[in-house]
Scaffold this active site. Structure first.
Site, PDB file in Angstrom:
ATOM      1  N   ASP A  72       0.846  -1.192   0.000  1.00 37.77           N
ATOM      2  CA  ASP A  72       0.000   0.000   0.000  1.00 37.77           C
ATOM      3  C   ASP A  72       0.892   1.256   0.000  1.00 37.77           C
ATOM      4  O   ASP A  72       1.804   1.372   0.821  1.00 37.77           O
ATOM      5  CB  ASP A  72      -0.882  -0.036   1.259  1.00 37.77           C
ATOM      6  CG  ASP A  72      -1.950   1.032   1.256  1.00 37.77           C
ATOM      7  OD1 ASP A  72      -2.418   1.396   0.173  1.00 37.77           O
ATOM      8  OD2 ASP A  72      -2.334   1.487   2.353  1.00 37.77           O
ATOM      9  N   ASP A 128       2.909   4.640  -5.361  1.00 36.55           N
ATOM     10  CA  ASP A 128       2.295   5.948  -5.201  1.00 36.55           C
ATOM     11  C   ASP A 128       3.275   7.039  -5.608  1.00 36.55           C
ATOM     12  O   ASP A 128       4.107   7.478  -4.814  1.00 36.55           O
ATOM     13  CB  ASP A 128       1.845   6.104  -3.732  1.00 36.55           C
ATOM     14  CG  ASP A 128       1.164   7.445  -3.498  1.00 36.55           C
ATOM     15  OD1 ASP A 128       1.126   8.264  -4.430  1.00 36.55           O
ATOM     16  OD2 ASP A 128       0.681   7.661  -2.377  1.00 36.55           O
ATOM     17  N   GLY A 174      -8.870   6.181   1.671  1.00 34.37           N
ATOM     18  CA  GLY A 174      -9.479   7.053   2.688  1.00 34.37           C
ATOM     19  C   GLY A 174     -10.966   6.786   2.846  1.00 34.37           C
ATOM     20  O   GLY A 174     -11.754   7.709   3.078  1.00 34.37           O
TER      21      GLY A 174
HETATM   22  O1  G3H Z   1      -4.371   3.119   1.877  1.00 36.72           O
HETATM   23  C1  G3H Z   1      -5.115   2.977   2.863  1.00 36.72           C
HETATM   24  C2  G3H Z   1      -6.435   3.585   2.971  1.00 36.72           C
HETATM   25  O2  G3H Z   1      -6.571   4.569   2.010  1.00 36.72           O
HETATM   26  C3  G3H Z   1      -6.823   3.912   4.370  1.00 36.72           C
HETATM   27  O3  G3H Z   1      -7.844   4.876   4.472  1.00 36.72           O
HETATM   28  O4  G3H Z   1      -7.511   5.929   6.710  1.00 36.72           O
HETATM   29  O5  G3H Z   1      -9.701   6.044   5.551  1.00 36.72           O
HETATM   30  O6  G3H Z   1      -8.919   3.888   6.472  1.00 36.72           O
HETATM   31  P1  G3H Z   1      -8.506   5.194   5.880  1.00 36.72           P
HETATM   32 ZN    ZN Z   2      -4.470   5.093   0.984  1.00 36.92          ZN
END
Ligand code: G3H
Ligand code: ZN
Length: 284
Positions: A82, A104, A209
């Site tokens: 990620d 990213d 997110g």
């Molecule tokens: O890459 C991970 C997610 O975008 C986490 O998002 O902080 O809303 O759970 P979050």
């Molecule tokens: Zn993320």
């Protein structure tokens, strides 16, 4: 079964108009909670390790743990890097057995983002690993990656189309108003922009997110092409609530299993709720 790449799971989801949940994992209990949820829901699942997760648990350690979880699971499991930061890190993850990598490059100018992601795609596709890129800049905080509100910007639909063609990515993360971490106030998503991107781009779209969004927003996003949804913060919240509750009731408790077990149950129930909302239950 062995770990599977993310791309076929996402292609199937795109055809079926649902989304696959991608859940961040930092330790054994989180992994067990996600896998138990996927088994209970008979859902495909993507487990992912963030930069902080890799630092905390160790890249090879996470890979080995998730591989073992997948081997003994009856549902398809993919392991994704990620918010990968570099070509070198993506290669290390691929070598350790990750079946998907996100690179990213959203902090870079467009041409450099394309170049970085294209190089990873060239290598990853040789060995059947899926690649996710990001265009636009998602705000908020995830571990060490902090993007201030004024530095966040939305994905441009025409650029998204050029990005996908130039890189050959399997999935594209879009910035449409979501942010990492806990929202202060109601997030406003730009669905018109998402619709435009979806019409121009021919790969599954990814929503980062997604913790803290309303069910209605999630459903609308899926209707408009979101096919992978990332959840981290709501898992952390469930974990922390579970631990706090045990220790508040019994401050003398010292058995890690009694402290972490209820937190694991809470996380499982959050993940199962998301799987139902995303429509990926019974799609294994
Ligand atoms: O890459 C991970 C997610 O975008 C986490 O998002 O902080 O809303 O759970 P979050
Ligand atoms: Zn993320």
């Amino acid at each position: 079964m062995a770990l599977v790449p993310a791309a076929p799971l996402l292609q199937k989801a795109r055809e079926g108009r649902y989304a696959v949940g991608a859940f961040n994992c930092n330790n054994l209990e989180i992994l067990q909670a996600i896998i138990a949820a996927a088994e209970a829901e008979q859902s495909p699942v993507i487990i992912q390790a963030s930069q902080g997760g890799l630092k905390y648990a160790g890249l090879e350690y996470i890979a080995a743990m998730v591989q073992e979880a997948a081997n003994t699971a009856t549902v398809p499991v993919a392991l994704n890097l990620d918010h990968g930061t570099s070509f070198e890190q993506a290669v290390r993850c691929i070598r350790a057995g990750f079946t998907a990598v996100m690179v990213d490059g959203s902090r870079l100018p467009f041409a450099e983002n394309v170049e970085l992601v294209r190089c990873v795609v060239d290598v990853a596709h040789c060995v059947g690993v899926s690649v996710e890129g990001e265009l636009g800049r998602i705000g908020g905080k995830e571990d060490d990656i902090v993007v201030a509100k004024e530095d966040a910007f939305f994905t441009d639909p025409d650029e998204a189309c050029r990005f996908v063609e130039a890189t050959g990515v399997d999935a594209l993360a879009v910035a449409i108003g979501t942010a990492h971490g806990v929202y202060k106030g109601e997030p406003k998503l730009d669905f018109a922009r998402l619709d435009k991107i979806n019409k121009k781009v021919d790969v599954p779209l990814v929503l980062h997110g997604a913790s803290g969004l309303s069910d209605e927003s999630i459903r609308q996003a899926i209707q408009l092409g979101i096919t992978k949804i990332n959840i981290d913060t709501e898992i952390r919240q469930a974990f922390a609530q579970g631990v706090r509750e045990v220790l508040a009731k019994n401050p003398d408790e010292i058995d890690p299993r009694r402290i972490l077990g209820p937190a694991r149950d809470r996380m499982q129930s959050v993940v199962q709720g998301k799987m139902r909302l995303f429509g990926c239950s019974r799609r294994a």
